[in-house]
Scaffold this active site. Structure first.
Site, short mmCIF file in Angstrom:
data_model
loop_
_atom_site.label_atom_id
_atom_site.label_comp_id
_atom_site.label_asym_id
_atom_site.label_seq_id
_atom_site.Cartn_x
_atom_site.Cartn_y
_atom_site.Cartn_z
N ASP A 43 0.60 -0.81 -0.07
CA ASP A 43 0.02 -0.45 0.26
C ASP A 43 0.56 0.96 -0.05
OD1 ASP A 43 -2.29 -1.62 0.33
OD2 ASP A 43 -2.36 -1.77 2.53
N GLY A 69 -4.42 -4.47 -4.72
CA GLY A 69 -5.72 -3.42 -5.09
C GLY A 69 -4.33 -2.21 -5.32
N HIS A 70 -4.17 -1.95 -6.26
CA HIS A 70 -3.66 -0.52 -6.94
C HIS A 70 -4.73 0.30 -7.15
CE1 HIS A 70 0.09 -3.07 -7.50
NE2 HIS A 70 0.29 -3.71 -6.21
N LYS A 101 2.05 2.45 -5.35
CA LYS A 101 2.91 1.41 -6.94
C LYS A 101 1.42 1.81 -7.83
CE LYS A 101 2.53 -2.40 -4.65
NZ LYS A 101 1.92 -2.35 -2.96
N GLN A 125 2.57 -5.84 -3.30
CA GLN A 125 2.47 -5.71 -1.95
C GLN A 125 3.84 -5.32 -1.25
OE1 GLN A 125 2.03 -9.27 -3.32
NE2 GLN A 125 -0.33 -8.68 -3.29
P1 IMO Z 1 -0.84 -4.25 -2.31
O1 IMO Z 1 -0.29 -4.53 -3.94
C1 IMO Z 1 -0.77 -4.51 2.01
C2 IMO Z 1 -0.89 -8.73 3.59
C3 IMO Z 1 -2.28 -9.07 4.21
C4 IMO Z 1 -1.74 -9.92 4.84
C5 IMO Z 1 -0.51 -10.76 4.52
C6 IMO Z 1 -0.92 -11.51 3.50
O2 IMO Z 1 -2.05 -3.28 -2.39
O3 IMO Z 1 0.50 -3.01 -1.97
P2 IMO Z 1 -2.17 -12.71 1.18
O4 IMO Z 1 -3.52 -12.59 1.09
O5 IMO Z 1 -1.22 -12.28 0.82
O6 IMO Z 1 -2.05 -13.97 1.81
O7 IMO Z 1 -1.77 -11.87 2.75
O8 IMO Z 1 -0.64 -9.78 3.09
N1 IMO Z 1 -1.24 -8.44 1.93
C7 IMO Z 1 -1.35 -6.63 1.73
N2 IMO Z 1 -1.27 -5.73 2.30
N3 IMO Z 1 -0.83 -4.33 0.51
C8 IMO Z 1 -0.94 -5.24 0.10
O9 IMO Z 1 -0.66 -5.34 -1.86
C9 IMO Z 1 -1.38 -6.93 0.51
N4 IMO Z 1 -1.83 -8.07 -0.19
C10 IMO Z 1 -1.43 -8.55 0.91
O10 IMO Z 1 -2.98 -8.08 4.59
O11 IMO Z 1 -1.34 -8.84 6.28
MG MG Z 2 -3.13 -2.48 -1.47
#
Ligand code: IMO
Ligand code: MG
Length: 422
Positions: A15, A42-43, A18, A224
């Site tokens: 988050d 979630g971009h 990106k 992530q």
């Molecule tokens: P973007 O790309 C923030 C976190 C989840 C959880 C851990 C594992 O938008 O930055 P998962 O569903 O991947 O098995 O969850 O990772 N998590 C994220 N946190 N931004 C994301 O994506 C995330 N994708 C997974 O909240 O703690």
């Molecule tokens: Mg996100």
């Protein structure tokens, strides 16, 4: 041709913004590629007064003439993907012309999602706080060599392969005593598989290498953040993929020598969703103020994000892991109204000061802070570097010195235009 692949990576816990940055940069690249993760991402993109969230589709999709690659390291849920394509089509963009999908990407089955929920329910206090999109179980099947890949949908025995994996999942779900309907969502999934067949399914490694050698420029978009990396993140509170630089090579099939610039993106503070250690987390009104001003609620799940001060110890660690060449600082404007701004410059662990991330980041860590006077100026309308207040530029300079990498882009708001390049 540049013959190099540039990369954008999140340096914190996801988050970082990106989506916005890839959308801004995408105007300068001919192609954008996702190399890992899936619909857990979630971009968010904002332009022309509109907002969009992309999940599996690269954030270059809205740029005219862009080619978008879903790489081999991605896990793809055909149902979410079809939904996203529907939203994009409404904008007058034809996803089938612009998106190329690796045959080697693994498929998220409906039972992977159920397994994700079953695992979390069984974990009790050890819950990861997963996004419940089936990410962990899909990567588990990939690594244990049971996965179904996009290329398999074209094979005559696809249905049998699907049934075999589903039967395995049903046993696993039973073992976890989780009540659910194992057929849930299957019909929709199968029809989304038919939709997927209408796309260009590619040999990603040949496509990407040929692209950068002969066709044009390309940027790889991480999902992530590096602190959620399966090997180097705050394990086990991580995602199940390689979010650091190595994931680009394995996820797209490119050699390390082909990597060009590495843009590392971070927020002027820290957030985290889900469980797991977060040394600079704030539980007071300052944390709440950051959450409100920064609109720190999940783009995928709507969950309130945990908020805290910038952690330079963790940031220096991920800058090192990723070999960052250019830093991009997001959401500085969210700190406009603070008297004092803190950054964590060391950890105190067992009474000892360290500037390294310990093996067990869940251990008792006391953050050591350096304080800066707030700039108390509305940064959001500033478009020229020379108009930035000195208190702010001093703060940026401190960060550059600490991290040893220049901050080349400063974002001062969600819109494409609210961006200063240095
Ligand atoms: P973007 O790309 C923030 C976190 C989840 C959880 C851990 C594992 O938008 O930055 P998962 O569903 O991947 O098995 O969850 O990772 N998590 C994220 N946190 N931004 C994301 O994506 C995330 N994708 C997974 O909240 O703690
Ligand atoms: Mg996100």
């Amino acid at each position: 041709m540049s013959s190099k692949l540039d990369v954008v990576l999140g340096l914190q816990w996801g988050d970082e913004g990106k989506g916005k940055i890839v959308d801004v940069l995408a105007g300068r690249y001919d192609a954008v590629a996702r190399f890992q993760g899936g619909p857990n991402a979630g971009h968010s993109l904002h332009f022309d007064g509109q907002s969009f969230v992309v999940r599996s589709i690269p954030s270059g999709i809205f740029r005219e003439g862009s080619t978008n690659v879903i790489g081999s390291g991605v896990v793809l849920d055909p149902v979410t993907f079809r939904e996203e394509c529907g939203n994009i089509s409404k904008m007058g963009i034809d996803p089938k012309k612009k998106i190329f999908i690796s045959k080697k990407a693994n498929l998220i089955l409906p039972t992977h999602r159920l397994l994700d929920a079953a695992n979390e329910a069984a974990a009790g206090k050890g819950k990861i706080g997963s996004t419940l999109k089936g990410i962990g179980p899909t990567y588990t099947d990939k690594i244990s060599r049971n996965g179904l890949r996009v290329g398999d949908i074209l094979a005559p025995d696809f249905q049998q392969k699907f049934e075999k994996l589903k039967a395995k999942h049903i046993q696993q779900i039973k073992g976890l005593n989780y009540e659910c309907d194992p057929d849930q969502g299957e019909a929709e999934w199968m029809s989304a598989i038919e939709f997927l067949k209408e796309f260009n399914l590619i040999d990603c490694e040949y496509f990407v290498n040929d692209w950068i050698a002969n066709k044009g420029t390309m940027i790889a978009e991480g999902a992530q953040g590096s602190m959620l990396d399966i090997d180097y993140g705050s394990y086990p509170f991580v995602t199940s993929s390689s979010t650091t630089i190595g994931g680009v090579c394995t996820g797209l099939g490119v050699a390390p020598s082909k990597i060009g610039k590495v843009f590392g993106i971070f927020k002027a503070y820290c957030t985290r969703v889900g469980s797991g250690p977060f040394p600079t987390e704030l539980f007071d009104e300052t944390g709440e103020k950051i959450r409100q001003v920064g609109h720190e609620f999940g783009a995928v799940t709507g969950r309130p994000r945990r908020c805290g001060w910038l952690d330079l110890v963790a940031l220096k660690y991920t800058v090192m892991l990723d070999g960052v060449t250019d830093l991009i600082m997001m959401k500085s404007d969210c700190l406009d109204d603070f008297e004092t701004i803190k950054v964590c410059t060391a950890y105190k662990v067992d009474g000892k000061i360290t500037d390294q991330v310990p093996f067990d980041i869940a251990c008792e860590i006391e953050p050591v802070y350096t304080e800066f006077p707030g700039w108390k100026t509305d940064l959001s309308g500033i478009r020229k570097e020379s108009d930035l207040p000195k208190a702010f530029t001093d703060y940026v300079k401190f960060m550059e010195d600490y991290l040893g990498v220049p901050v080349s882009i400063i974002s001062l708001g969600p819109d494409r235009e609210a961006t200063i390049e240095r």
